[in-house]
Design an enzyme around this catalytic site. Structure first.
Site, PDB file in Angstrom:
ATOM      1  N   TYR A 156       6.728 -12.974  -8.617  1.00 18.22           N
ATOM      2  CA  TYR A 156       6.034 -11.892  -7.896  1.00 18.22           C
ATOM      3  C   TYR A 156       4.588 -12.288  -7.615  1.00 18.22           C
ATOM      4  O   TYR A 156       4.108 -12.160  -6.484  1.00 18.22           O
ATOM      5  CB  TYR A 156       6.095 -10.605  -8.720  1.00 18.22           C
ATOM      6  CG  TYR A 156       5.442  -9.423  -8.045  1.00 18.22           C
ATOM      7  CD1 TYR A 156       6.071  -8.747  -7.008  1.00 18.22           C
ATOM      8  CD2 TYR A 156       4.178  -8.982  -8.440  1.00 18.22           C
ATOM      9  CE1 TYR A 156       5.468  -7.657  -6.380  1.00 18.22           C
ATOM     10  CE2 TYR A 156       3.575  -7.893  -7.824  1.00 18.22           C
ATOM     11  CZ  TYR A 156       4.225  -7.234  -6.797  1.00 18.22           C
ATOM     12  OH  TYR A 156       3.626  -6.159  -6.171  1.00 18.22           O
ATOM     13  N   LYS A 160       2.791 -12.848  -3.962  1.00 15.17           N
ATOM     14  CA  LYS A 160       1.675 -12.038  -3.467  1.00 15.17           C
ATOM     15  C   LYS A 160       0.455 -12.906  -3.148  1.00 15.17           C
ATOM     16  O   LYS A 160      -0.334 -12.568  -2.257  1.00 15.17           O
ATOM     17  CB  LYS A 160       1.357 -10.934  -4.482  1.00 15.17           C
ATOM     18  CG  LYS A 160       2.460  -9.887  -4.572  1.00 15.17           C
ATOM     19  CD  LYS A 160       2.611  -9.141  -3.240  1.00 15.17           C
ATOM     20  CE  LYS A 160       3.869  -8.354  -3.100  1.00 15.17           C
ATOM     21  NZ  LYS A 160       3.986  -7.645  -1.818  1.00 15.17           N
TER      22      LYS A 160
HETATM   23  N1  LIG Z   1       3.964  -0.397  -7.237  1.00 13.46           N
HETATM   24  C1  LIG Z   1       2.989  -1.208  -7.616  1.00 13.46           C
HETATM   25  O1  LIG Z   1       2.568  -1.203  -8.787  1.00 13.46           O
HETATM   26  C2  LIG Z   1       2.369  -2.159  -6.640  1.00 13.46           C
HETATM   27  C3  LIG Z   1       1.201  -2.820  -7.037  1.00 13.46           C
HETATM   28  C4  LIG Z   1       0.623  -3.731  -6.166  1.00 13.46           C
HETATM   29  C5  LIG Z   1       1.211  -3.971  -4.943  1.00 13.46           C
HETATM   30  N2  LIG Z   1       2.335  -3.311  -4.586  1.00 13.46           N
HETATM   31  C6  LIG Z   1       2.932  -3.649  -3.312  1.00 13.46           C
HETATM   32  O2  LIG Z   1       3.051  -2.477  -2.523  1.00 13.46           O
HETATM   33  C7  LIG Z   1       4.178  -2.611  -1.660  1.00 13.46           C
HETATM   34  C8  LIG Z   1       5.055  -1.367  -1.770  1.00 13.46           C
HETATM   35  O3  LIG Z   1       5.520  -1.271  -3.104  1.00 13.46           O
HETATM   36  P1  LIG Z   1       6.156   0.063  -3.678  1.00 13.46           P
HETATM   37  O4  LIG Z   1       5.540   0.284  -5.001  1.00 13.46           O
HETATM   38  O5  LIG Z   1       6.137   1.144  -2.661  1.00 13.46           O
HETATM   39  O6  LIG Z   1       7.655  -0.423  -3.932  1.00 13.46           O
HETATM   40  P2  LIG Z   1       9.045   0.363  -3.721  1.00 13.46           P
HETATM   41  O7  LIG Z   1      10.055  -0.409  -4.489  1.00 13.46           O
HETATM   42  O8  LIG Z   1       8.867   1.793  -4.004  1.00 13.46           O
HETATM   43  O9  LIG Z   1       9.285   0.162  -2.158  1.00 13.46           O
HETATM   44  C9  LIG Z   1       9.653  -1.072  -1.603  1.00 13.46           C
HETATM   45  C10 LIG Z   1      10.576  -0.791  -0.437  1.00 13.46           C
HETATM   46  O10 LIG Z   1      10.945  -2.040   0.150  1.00 13.46           O
HETATM   47  C11 LIG Z   1      12.316  -1.956   0.509  1.00 13.46           C
HETATM   48  N3  LIG Z   1      12.887  -3.310   0.595  1.00 13.46           N
HETATM   49  C12 LIG Z   1      13.200  -4.145  -0.435  1.00 13.46           C
HETATM   50  N4  LIG Z   1      13.758  -5.265   0.037  1.00 13.46           N
HETATM   51  C13 LIG Z   1      13.784  -5.145   1.394  1.00 13.46           C
HETATM   52  C14 LIG Z   1      14.245  -5.978   2.428  1.00 13.46           C
HETATM   53  N5  LIG Z   1      14.822  -7.176   2.182  1.00 13.46           N
HETATM   54  N6  LIG Z   1      14.113  -5.564   3.708  1.00 13.46           N
HETATM   55  C15 LIG Z   1      13.555  -4.349   3.976  1.00 13.46           C
HETATM   56  N7  LIG Z   1      13.119  -3.507   3.030  1.00 13.46           N
HETATM   57  C16 LIG Z   1      13.232  -3.906   1.744  1.00 13.46           C
HETATM   58  C17 LIG Z   1      12.947  -1.141  -0.608  1.00 13.46           C
HETATM   59  O11 LIG Z   1      14.203  -0.584  -0.215  1.00 13.46           O
HETATM   60  C18 LIG Z   1      11.885  -0.086  -0.872  1.00 13.46           C
HETATM   61  O12 LIG Z   1      12.091   1.087  -0.106  1.00 13.46           O
HETATM   62  C19 LIG Z   1       4.892  -3.897  -2.075  1.00 13.46           C
HETATM   63  O13 LIG Z   1       4.547  -4.925  -1.188  1.00 13.46           O
HETATM   64  C20 LIG Z   1       4.339  -4.175  -3.454  1.00 13.46           C
HETATM   65  O14 LIG Z   1       4.371  -5.551  -3.778  1.00 13.46           O
HETATM   66  C21 LIG Z   1       2.922  -2.397  -5.399  1.00 13.46           C
END
Ligand SMILES: NC(=O)c1ccc[n+]([C@@H]2O[C@H](COP(=O)([O-])OP(=O)(O)OC[C@H]3O[C@@H](n4cnc5c(N)ncnc54)[C@H](O)[C@@H]3O)[C@@H](O)[C@H]2O)c1
Length: 251
Positions: A156, A160
């Site tokens: 991961y 990123k």
């Molecule tokens: N949640 C955290 O702690 C956090 C922290 C830092 C960064 N982020 C980043 O924020 C962004 C959103 O994360 P989140 O927390 O909303 O996650 P989440 O898991 O709630 O949402 C991710 C979405 O991506 C979709 N997805 C997964 N694989 C896919 C694919 N192959 N094609 C299309 N869609 C796909 C999933 O179905 C899901 O709806 C991500 O890029 C994540 O890396 C999240």
């Protein structure tokens, strides 16, 4: 500059990958609230339909961002139906939590395919249309994990870091085209993505203690930076990663 129009996204078409996820849903809602038509694109087509119908001025789309043909079809259909894409927000991602010694090739490849290749394919396909129109905003979701080491999330973190790198390279290459490319980096946020980590309440506590603001990032907190980067206010900002992590990246 007409300051009344700073956050007016009327007549804008905004495509959010991972739009049915915890953060993507908040972003989709916010752009719709500010007048945009939003394409909620997700591998989970049913969840995308639910989010789009809650929003109203939105179109659901099922897509796997790893698949170049599927991405191209999504972009072509969006332009066919709505005439253009003004803003692309890439949030689709997965998170694998496992010791580095036990990380499988399959999980490593899957993480890189979705988080890195998927981001690149979406940028490439959307930017072809944006560059034709000489304007566009791309905002990629990275993480403060992309700029630091942390145990149990090698793939991961590496993915990123690559998103930050992709963002910079595209900003340089497309600098003269009218398309800006930036990234937003949240800190730990309580969404489905982090479920493998957040079942460990001690870990959640230790995260909160390391964050100067003393709390996890609420899912809607990164909406502000995204609206800002998509707005006329950010016209000269490109290649930047904006950390919205309660100060964690400053520690
Ligand atoms: N949640 C955290 O702690 C956090 C922290 C830092 C960064 N982020 C980043 O924020 C962004 C959103 O994360 P989140 O927390 O909303 O996650 P989440 O898991 O709630 O949402 C991710 C979405 O991506 C979709 N997805 C997964 N694989 C896919 C694919 N192959 N094609 C299309 N869609 C796909 C999933 O179905 C899901 O709806 C991500 O890029 C994540 O890396 C999240």
């Amino acid at each position: 500059m007409n300051t009344d129009a700073w956050f007016d996204f009327s007549d804008h078409v905004v495509l959010v990958s991972g739009g049915a996820g915890g953060i993507g849903r908040e972003i989709s809602r916010a752009f719709a609230h500010h007048g945009a038509h939003v394409v909620v694109a997700d591998i989970d087509g049913g969840a995308a339909e639910t989010v789009a119908s809650e929003i109203g001025t939105a179109t659901p789309a099922q897509v796997d961002v790893r698949n170049g043909n599927a991405v191209e079809t999504l972009i072509a259909e969006t332009c066919h139906q709505h005439g253009k894409i003004d803003v692309l927000v890439n949030t689709a991602a997965i998170y694998v939590r496992v010791p580095a010694l036990e990380l499988s090739e399959t999980d490593y490849d899957r993480t890189m395919d979705i988080n890195v290749k998927g981001t690149w394919l979406m940028c490439q396909a959307a930017a072809r249309r944006m560059i034709e129109g000489q304007s566009g905003r791309i905002i990629n979701y990275t993480s403060n994990a992309g700029n630091r080491g942390s145990a149990l999330q090698l793939a991961y973190n590496a993915s990123k870091a690559a998103v930050i790198s992709i963002t910079k390279s595209l900003a340089v290459e497309w600098g003269h085209t009218g398309v800006t490319v930036n990234a937003v980096a949240p800190g730990p946020t309580d969404t489905a993505l982090m479920a493998p980590a957040f079942t460990d309440r001690a870990l959640v506590e230790s995260f909160a203690q390391r964050i100067p603001q003393g709390r996890l990032t609420p899912p809607d907190v990164t909406v502000g930076p995204v609206l800002f980067l998509a707005s006329p206010l950010a016209g000269s900002i490109t290649g930047h990663t904006l950390y919205a992590d309660g100060g964690m990246s400053a520690t």
